[in-house]
Scaffold this motif. Sequence first.
Motif, short mmCIF file in Angstrom:
data_model
loop_
_atom_site.label_atom_id
_atom_site.label_comp_id
_atom_site.label_asym_id
_atom_site.label_seq_id
_atom_site.Cartn_x
_atom_site.Cartn_y
_atom_site.Cartn_z
N ILE A 242 -1.07 12.17 3.01
CA ILE A 242 -1.64 11.67 4.40
C ILE A 242 -2.68 11.94 4.54
N ARG A 243 -3.42 13.19 4.34
CA ARG A 243 -4.84 13.26 4.48
C ARG A 243 -5.60 12.46 3.61
N SER A 244 -5.28 12.31 2.09
CA SER A 244 -6.03 11.06 1.23
C SER A 244 -6.37 9.83 2.03
N GLY A 245 -5.09 9.46 2.60
CA GLY A 245 -5.10 7.83 3.25
C GLY A 245 -5.81 7.87 4.47
N LYS A 246 -5.88 9.06 5.28
CA LYS A 246 -6.68 9.40 6.47
C LYS A 246 -8.25 9.17 6.08
N GLY B 266 0.77 -1.15 0.03
CA GLY B 266 0.01 -0.14 -0.11
C GLY B 266 0.72 1.31 -0.24
N PRO B 267 0.61 2.18 0.95
CA PRO B 267 1.26 3.48 0.91
C PRO B 267 2.52 3.59 1.45
N SER C 52 -9.46 7.96 3.32
CA SER C 52 -9.87 6.59 2.92
C SER C 52 -10.37 5.95 4.08
N ALA C 53 -9.43 5.64 5.02
CA ALA C 53 -9.89 5.05 6.37
C ALA C 53 -11.27 5.61 6.93
N MET C 54 -11.25 6.85 6.95
CA MET C 54 -12.63 7.15 7.53
C MET C 54 -13.90 6.85 6.67
N GLY C 55 -13.45 6.44 5.29
CA GLY C 55 -14.67 6.19 4.52
C GLY C 55 -15.29 4.61 4.73
N ILE C 56 -14.15 3.95 5.25
CA ILE C 56 -14.28 2.47 5.77
C ILE C 56 -15.14 2.63 6.77
#
Length: 163
Positions: free
Chosen positions: A137-141, A93-94, A143-147
Amino acid sequence: MGVTCFTQELACPNSPIRMFMALIQYSSTLIPKLLPQFIKSVEVIEGDAAAGNGSIEQVNFTRGSHFKYVEHIIDAELDKEKLVCKYTLTEGGPLGDKLASIAYGVRFEAASNGGCIYKITSEYTATGELQEKEEEIRSGKESAMGIYKVLEAYILGKPHAHI
């Protein structure tokens, strides 16, 4: 190695135990079911992810995703009574060649309205100087919040279901 930490708190209408069970204990079956367009499967590589400590899981993404997979280990702190989990992204991943790991701490606390507050800390450990762009980093966070939000809505829609 550089380390950067972030903390977030989110309110949720679901009880802390239901969110813990959905996001931590049953995520390997719920997430691919609820997000099949992004998550192909979640495999337990080692241990028993529902039991926790030391277990290794691999999340496999669908073809159209930015990443092929991520692998994480559930660290020594999975406490079903305190509703706390700590896990570390160790591969895929990232991470790329810039990050050695991303450690996450998740805590679910009761809110006065019957719901919960989930507190998330993320610690990015770089292989050298941390030059990860704030936007990445914000984009990754996000994505996690979307889940989290998908699982939250699923649980809210099934108030009597055993999660």
